[in-house]
Design an enzyme around this catalytic site. Structure first.
Site, short mmCIF file in Angstrom:
data_model
loop_
_atom_site.label_atom_id
_atom_site.label_comp_id
_atom_site.label_asym_id
_atom_site.label_seq_id
_atom_site.Cartn_x
_atom_site.Cartn_y
_atom_site.Cartn_z
N SER A 75 0.84 -1.28 0.12
CA SER A 75 -0.07 -0.36 0.16
C SER A 75 0.91 1.37 0.32
O SER A 75 0.39 2.11 0.55
CB SER A 75 -1.04 0.11 0.67
OG SER A 75 -0.51 -0.10 2.30
N ALA B 205 2.53 2.92 -5.29
CA ALA B 205 2.35 1.69 -6.29
C ALA B 205 1.00 1.05 -6.31
O ALA B 205 0.12 1.19 -7.12
CB ALA B 205 3.97 0.92 -6.13
N GLU C 52 17.41 18.89 -9.23
CA GLU C 52 18.12 17.84 -8.19
C GLU C 52 19.32 17.25 -8.86
O GLU C 52 19.33 17.43 -10.05
CB GLU C 52 17.43 16.91 -7.58
CG GLU C 52 16.41 17.04 -6.82
CD GLU C 52 15.91 15.64 -6.36
OE1 GLU C 52 16.01 14.32 -7.05
OE2 GLU C 52 14.71 15.75 -5.57
N HIS D 239 22.66 6.11 -0.76
CA HIS D 239 22.42 7.47 -0.87
C HIS D 239 23.56 8.45 -0.17
O HIS D 239 23.74 7.91 0.49
CB HIS D 239 20.50 7.90 0.09
CG HIS D 239 20.34 9.07 -0.33
ND1 HIS D 239 21.58 10.25 0.08
CD2 HIS D 239 19.39 9.64 -1.38
CE1 HIS D 239 20.81 11.68 -0.64
NE2 HIS D 239 19.86 10.79 -1.09
N ARG E 129 25.06 9.99 -7.06
CA ARG E 129 24.69 9.48 -6.13
C ARG E 129 25.92 8.49 -6.40
O ARG E 129 26.59 8.72 -5.14
CB ARG E 129 24.11 9.35 -6.25
CG ARG E 129 22.77 9.96 -5.58
CD ARG E 129 21.23 8.94 -5.00
NE ARG E 129 20.18 10.42 -5.34
CZ ARG E 129 19.37 10.15 -5.10
NH1 ARG E 129 18.45 8.52 -4.96
NH2 ARG E 129 18.25 11.08 -4.56
N HIS F 8 19.63 2.44 0.19
CA HIS F 8 18.65 3.92 -0.21
C HIS F 8 17.53 3.12 -1.27
O HIS F 8 16.24 2.84 -1.16
CB HIS F 8 19.14 4.40 -0.70
CG HIS F 8 17.58 5.89 -0.55
ND1 HIS F 8 16.90 6.82 0.48
CD2 HIS F 8 18.25 6.66 -2.45
CE1 HIS F 8 16.48 7.82 -0.52
NE2 HIS F 8 16.53 7.43 -1.32
N ARG G 291 19.91 4.61 -10.45
CA ARG G 291 18.72 5.56 -10.78
C ARG G 291 18.71 6.99 -10.92
O ARG G 291 19.80 7.93 -9.88
CB ARG G 291 17.70 5.39 -9.75
CG ARG G 291 16.30 6.25 -9.65
CD ARG G 291 15.74 5.79 -8.45
NE ARG G 291 16.40 6.50 -7.33
CZ ARG G 291 15.62 7.09 -6.01
NH1 ARG G 291 14.71 7.27 -6.17
NH2 ARG G 291 16.11 7.31 -5.22
C1 LIG Z 1 14.05 8.07 2.44
C2 LIG Z 1 13.85 7.78 1.39
C3 LIG Z 1 13.31 9.48 0.69
C4 LIG Z 1 12.93 8.82 -1.12
N1 LIG Z 1 12.47 10.28 -1.91
C5 LIG Z 1 13.00 9.97 -2.52
C6 LIG Z 1 12.16 10.95 -3.99
O1 LIG Z 1 12.40 12.52 -3.45
N2 LIG Z 1 11.52 10.74 -5.29
C7 LIG Z 1 11.93 9.61 -5.52
O2 LIG Z 1 11.31 9.79 -6.27
N3 LIG Z 1 12.00 8.27 -4.60
C8 LIG Z 1 12.98 8.64 -3.25
N4 LIG Z 1 12.26 7.72 -2.86
C9 LIG Z 1 12.40 6.13 -3.14
C10 LIG Z 1 10.45 5.98 -3.57
O3 LIG Z 1 10.12 6.56 -1.70
C11 LIG Z 1 9.65 4.55 -3.44
O4 LIG Z 1 11.20 4.19 -4.62
C12 LIG Z 1 8.63 4.58 -3.42
O5 LIG Z 1 7.92 5.14 -2.29
C13 LIG Z 1 8.56 3.14 -3.47
O6 LIG Z 1 6.64 2.98 -3.31
P1 LIG Z 1 6.53 1.07 -4.00
O7 LIG Z 1 4.90 1.96 -3.63
O8 LIG Z 1 7.10 0.30 -4.31
O9 LIG Z 1 6.60 0.51 -2.67
P2 LIG Z 1 6.72 1.43 -0.74
O10 LIG Z 1 6.08 2.78 -0.71
O11 LIG Z 1 7.65 0.67 0.13
O12 LIG Z 1 5.52 0.44 0.18
C14 LIG Z 1 5.25 -1.18 -0.05
C15 LIG Z 1 4.62 -1.23 -0.01
O13 LIG Z 1 4.42 -2.85 0.21
C16 LIG Z 1 3.55 -3.61 1.47
N5 LIG Z 1 4.39 -4.92 1.51
C17 LIG Z 1 5.66 -5.85 0.98
N6 LIG Z 1 5.85 -6.48 1.55
C18 LIG Z 1 4.51 -7.34 1.81
C19 LIG Z 1 4.22 -8.67 2.16
N7 LIG Z 1 5.05 -9.73 2.45
N8 LIG Z 1 2.66 -8.48 2.26
C20 LIG Z 1 2.14 -7.98 1.89
N9 LIG Z 1 2.82 -6.28 2.09
C21 LIG Z 1 3.31 -6.17 1.59
C22 LIG Z 1 4.50 -2.38 2.58
O14 LIG Z 1 4.35 -3.04 4.32
C23 LIG Z 1 4.28 -1.93 2.15
O15 LIG Z 1 2.89 -1.36 2.58
C24 LIG Z 1 12.92 7.74 -1.73
C25 LIG Z 1 13.15 6.05 -0.98
C26 LIG Z 1 13.33 6.74 0.88
C27 LIG Z 1 13.55 5.46 1.30
#
Ligand SMILES: Cc1cc2nc3c(=O)[nH]c(=O)nc-3n(C[C@H](O)[C@H](O)[C@H](O)COP(=O)(O)OP(=O)(O)OC[C@H]3O[C@@H](n4cnc5c(N)ncnc54)[C@H](O)[C@@H]3O)c2cc1C
Length: 547
Positions: free
Chosen positions: A11, A14, A111, A237, A283, A344, A379
């Site tokens: 959640s 994506a 950036e 990072h 980076r 990161h 990236r």
């Molecule tokens: C500190 C920080 C700063 C960042 N800044 C930027 C930025 O400025 N710009 C940018 O583009 N990117 C940035 N990124 C990267 C970006 O935030 C992530 O790549 C992106 O948010 C990933 O989104 P996601 O939905 O794929 O995963 P996430 O947001 O990590 O969500 C993963 C989800 O999967 C769930 N999950 C995992 N395993 C399971 C399972 N087995 N069963 C059920 N649920 C599960 C988790 O609980 C969570 O809800 C940053 C990352 C960090 C850590």
């Protein structure tokens, strides 16, 4: 009762964005192993890259992304990313994400490695939090079913009959999940299973990632027989707060973009000694330079200096960073910020095509779990949130076209979903398909637990690697994998998933005898033309695990 058109694991941006689009086409279940807002998305600071400025164009964004990827980006995927960005930003605005504006127009930040200001942000440096909270509020207000504290622990796959490709004969039928609060296990059926489970940043001792980011999506997909690409490419990072007793906290790239300077503990500005772009270099270059500088000065940190910038700029542009540091006794408008690199972002992941499809029919991946080919070996900052929405939208469009194959309303570009064979043929010469090699267990190995795994990965498979460090790590990992006990709760499932991801990453890094992008080996310090290709790991006997 347990049947849904779409089941989404995760959640973050994506999972939620896909759910909000998919609910227009069928029933949707989100499984998420923490609370709905536990994820990396909420920590994102800098923002989302999109060519929306007057001096910008998708072509320029394409070029910057290709340059950052160091020869390993999939050009077609990058073109899609750059060209479809604005459309997805419009969706986010419609969902209510309050992006910052200036004089009535979306405000754009600069950036590192972006040639023009291109990064859209919200709440200054609280972009991820605004996105996450807005999308989760939207999901709650619609008929999206969300099961919190529910950990997906197995993909259920059925074998098909005659098909030209064995991979395509396999079809997803659902997912098994553990209720983390009661310990009960339940099966859920679906037409489409979408893995949006994030990356694997918890592999390392020092990390910016949320504690839910444990490589589950990659481990689940690998066990089910999907291909896992380019795991050796993990981005560290360069600037993460290093204060005793304080969890690693990201000091955004944008701080250097606004003029922040790096100094070693002796007060010397060192980045110009390493590279002409100084603090605005990619980076990986900045992270390695910091590591060398820390070694040279026998210190575990360097400093980021913004004291020469107007205090008002810092407090308005970076309110979140300013507040966090202030709460921990540091006024960054007056004092230096102690920082060091930390793990990161995972560039590798579950291999998907331009529509988010894996080689298993009905199984999709999106966000950081997925490998779409847009990041290559490194990236470009702020491209990952964008990748999540651009390819997330394509997942939904693809499922829609599968359900209604004659649909005429899908834009032409969105219908371009090459079959697995076509994709393989196109990329064959650029890929190395591998299976995990058999390795003899060591007679003695350190105790297998999370801190030891994270230390091993940090020290042997971290920012600077070598054949020797990687071989040492891979043998320990293989030894740990041998007697893996059957997991029963969230920590034990996560540990098993992490050790599998660690093994995939280390084997891939050992294979890649060159340095490129975020992967740096002291024994092969240069890029090699022979390695201008992707690694893909697949489970040898995945069919046997089918249900
Ligand atoms: C500190 C920080 C700063 C960042 N800044 C930027 C930025 O400025 N710009 C940018 O583009 N990117 C940035 N990124 C990267 C970006 O935030 C992530 O790549 C992106 O948010 C990933 O989104 P996601 O939905 O794929 O995963 P996430 O947001 O990590 O969500 C993963 C989800 O999967 C769930 N999950 C995992 N395993 C399971 C399972 N087995 N069963 C059920 N649920 C599960 C988790 O609980 C969570 O809800 C940053 C990352 C960090 C850590």
């Amino acid at each position: 009762m347990n049947h849904y058109d779409y089941i989404i694991v995760g959640s973050g941006i994506a999972g939620l964005y896909i759910a909000l689009l998919a609910i227009e086409h069928g029933s949707v279940l989100i499984l998420t192993k923490g609370s709905i807002d536990d994820c990396n998305t909420r920590y994102a600071q800098g923002g989302i890259a999109a060519a929306m400025g007057r001096d910008d164009s998708p072509e320029l964004h394409f070029k910057d992304t290709m340059a950052a990827g160091d020869g390993l980006c999939d050009a077609e995927a990058v073109r899609i990313l750059a060209e479809e960005a604005a459309d997805c930003i419009d969706d986010l605005i419609k969902f209510g994400v309050p992006f910052d504006t200036l004089d009535g127009e979306i405000s754009l930040a600069r950036e590192a490695a972006h040639s023009v200001p291109r990064v859209i942000h919200a709440g200054g440096d609280a972009t991820g939090e605004h996105i996450e909270v807005t999308l989760s509020r939207q999901a709650r207000s619609r008929p999206v079913k969300v099961l919190e504290y529910c950990l997906a622990n197995q993909i259920l796959v059925e074998n098909g009959k005659a098909s030209p490709s064995r991979a395509q004969a396999r079809r997803v039928k659902g997912v098994r999940a553990l209720d983390c609060r009661t310990g009960s296990v339940e099966e859920y059926d679906c037409h489409f299973l979408i893995l949006a489970a994030g990356g694997a940043g918890r592999l390392f001792k020092y990390t910016t990632n949320s504690d839910v980011v444990t490589g589950d999506g990659i481990a689940l997909a690998f066990e089910a027989g999907a291909g896992i690409s380019d795991m050796e490419f993990f981005q560290f990072h360069p600037t993460v707060l290093r204060l005793p007793g304080v969890a690693p906290f990201l000091i955004s790239e944008a701080v250097r973009g606004e003029g922040g300077i790096l100094k070693n503990v002796e007060g010397h500005r060192f980045m110009p000694d390493y590279v002409a772009e100084a603090e605005l270099a990619p980076r990986d270059v900045v992270a390695r330079s910091i590591v060398y500088e820390m070694k040279k000065t026998h210190s575990d940190r360097v400093f980021l200096d913004v004291t020469h910038l107007p205090a008002r700029l810092i407090t308005t542009r970076f309110p979140h960073i300013y507040r966090f540091c202030r709460e921990h006794g540091l006024d960054i408008t007056k004092g230096l910020i102690p920082i060091a690199p930390a793990a990161h972002y995972l560039m590798g992941g579950v291999k998907v095509n331009e529509c988010g499809e894996t080689n298993i029919s009905g199984l999709f991946a999106a966000g950081e779990t997925a490998w779409t080919g847009v990041h290559g070996a490194n990236r470009l900052a702020s491209n990952s949130l964008l990748e999540s929405v651009v390819f997330g939208k394509r997942v939904v469009e693809r499922t829609e076209s599968i359900a209604k194959p004659t649909i005429a309303s899908i834009p032409l570009q969105s219908r371009k979903c090459p079959a697995e064979e076509e994709l393989q043929a196109k990329q064959r010469v650029h890929e190395k398909l591998c299976f995990l090699p058999k390795r003899e267990p060591l007679p003695t190995a350190p105790l297998f637990n999370l801190p030891n795994l994270q230390s091993l990965m940090w020290e042997k498979v971290g920012i600077i690697r070598s054949g020797e460090s990687l071989s040492e790590a891979v043998n320990i990992l293989a030894t740990w994998q041998r007697p893996l006990p059957q997991p029963t709760d969230r920590p034990s499932y996560e540990l098993n998933n992490l050790v599998l991801c660690a093994r995939l990453m280390t084997e891939a890094a050992l294979l890649r005898e060159e340095s490129r992008g975020a992967h740096f080996r002291t024994d092969f310090p240069q890029p090699s033309p022979a390695w201008q290709k992707h690694t893909i790991f697949r489970r040898k006997n995945a069919n046997r695990t089918s249900n």
